[in-house]
Enzyme design. Structure first.
Site, PDB file in Angstrom:
ATOM      1  CB  SER A   1      -3.840  -3.439   6.304  1.00  0.00           C
ATOM      2  OG  SER A   1      -3.811  -5.000   5.726  1.00  0.00           O
TER       3      SER A   1
ATOM      4  CE1 TYR B   1      -1.339  -2.283   1.809  1.00  0.00           C
ATOM      5  CE2 TYR B   1      -1.385  -4.129   3.307  1.00  0.00           C
ATOM      6  CZ  TYR B   1      -1.925  -3.141   2.689  1.00  0.00           C
ATOM      7  OH  TYR B   1      -3.341  -2.762   2.648  1.00  0.00           O
TER       8      TYR B   1
END
Length: 251
Positions: free
Chosen positions: A136, A149
């Site tokens: 990501s 995250y």
């Protein structure tokens, strides 16, 4: 080519399955939810694609090892592993607990490691294979309210980039995929803490706007093209590319 996609029952994983299948690959999907796996299998089967599904939690090393053994038994081998399994927790830092960080790492770092360790021996023996790690932009620059995250994705980026240099001598290619925001419906399945309504509102809006986010289909096409070309890394989406470059120049 036999492709195993973790977290393949919905969203980006399902889009990747469709894209690989359109190239003639045989698809194996693993995810935690049997119902979602069966739904994904029906969708792909209706489109004429052969699919094998196995319920599996990648954070459990024994579970993913057993899944790889079962897929290898049925399909003969695994040519391409796509480490895509993930989950998103949206929350201010003060509302996060140690367990939130532990769960993020268990799925998005340890899960990636577990699956990789399960497929590497056979790939080394054959002298070929591909591993595609979905990380990501949050792994490149940590995003506020996505701290657990981002930490897990940063570990995934480091692992993926380092792994590429370690396994090329065995004929194994590793590609790091770095998506920005994608329109995959991830906001529907995310967990929220703090002011849940406010957190869901900003995240859902950002993940749904065409100017800020990339469609799952377009992202999957770019990711598969990068993997097939043996690219070391591919950042998906103009906003993510701009953020990455800007962060490099001025953190």
């Amino acid at each position: 080519q036999v492709v195993l996609i973790t977290g393949g029952s919905r969203g980006f994983g399902l889009a990747l399955a469709r894209e690989f299948a359109s190239l003639g690959c045989r698809i194996a999907l693993c995810a935690r939810d049997d119902g979602e796996l069966n739904r994904a299998k029906r969708i792909l089967a209706d489109e004429g694609y052969e699919v094998l599904t196995i319920a599996c939690d990648v954070s459990n090393r024994d579970a993913i090892t057993d899944a790889v053994i079962a897929i290898t038994r049925d399909c003969g081998r695994i040519d391409i592993l796509v480490n895509n399994a993930g989950e998103i927790a949206v929350s201010p830092f003060e509302n996060l607990e140690i367990g939130d960080f532990g769960r993020a790492m268990a799925v998005m770092f340890w899960g990636m490691l577990h699956a990789t360790l399960a497929v590497l021996p056979s790939m080394k023996m054959r002298g070929q294979g591909r591993i595609v790690n979905v990380t990501s932009i949050g792994g490149k620059l940590s995003v506020p309210h996505l701290l657990s995250y981002s930490c897990a994705k940063a570990a995934a980026v480091a692992f993926s980039n380092g792994l590429r240099n370690e396994v090329r001598k065995f004929g194994i290619e590793v590609t790091t995929i770095v998506p920005g925001l994608m329109r995959t419906g991830s906001h529907v399945n995310a967990s929220f803490k703090g002011n849940r309504r406010a957190e869901a509102a900003w995240f859902g809006t950002a993940a749904s706007l065409p100017l800020l986010s990339l469609s799952a289909e377009r992202a999957a096409r770019l990711a598969v093209d990068a993997a097939c070309a043996g690219r070391s890394e591919k950042i998906l989406g103009a906003p993510a590319q701009i953020l990455s470059r800007a962060h490099t120049l001025r953190p």
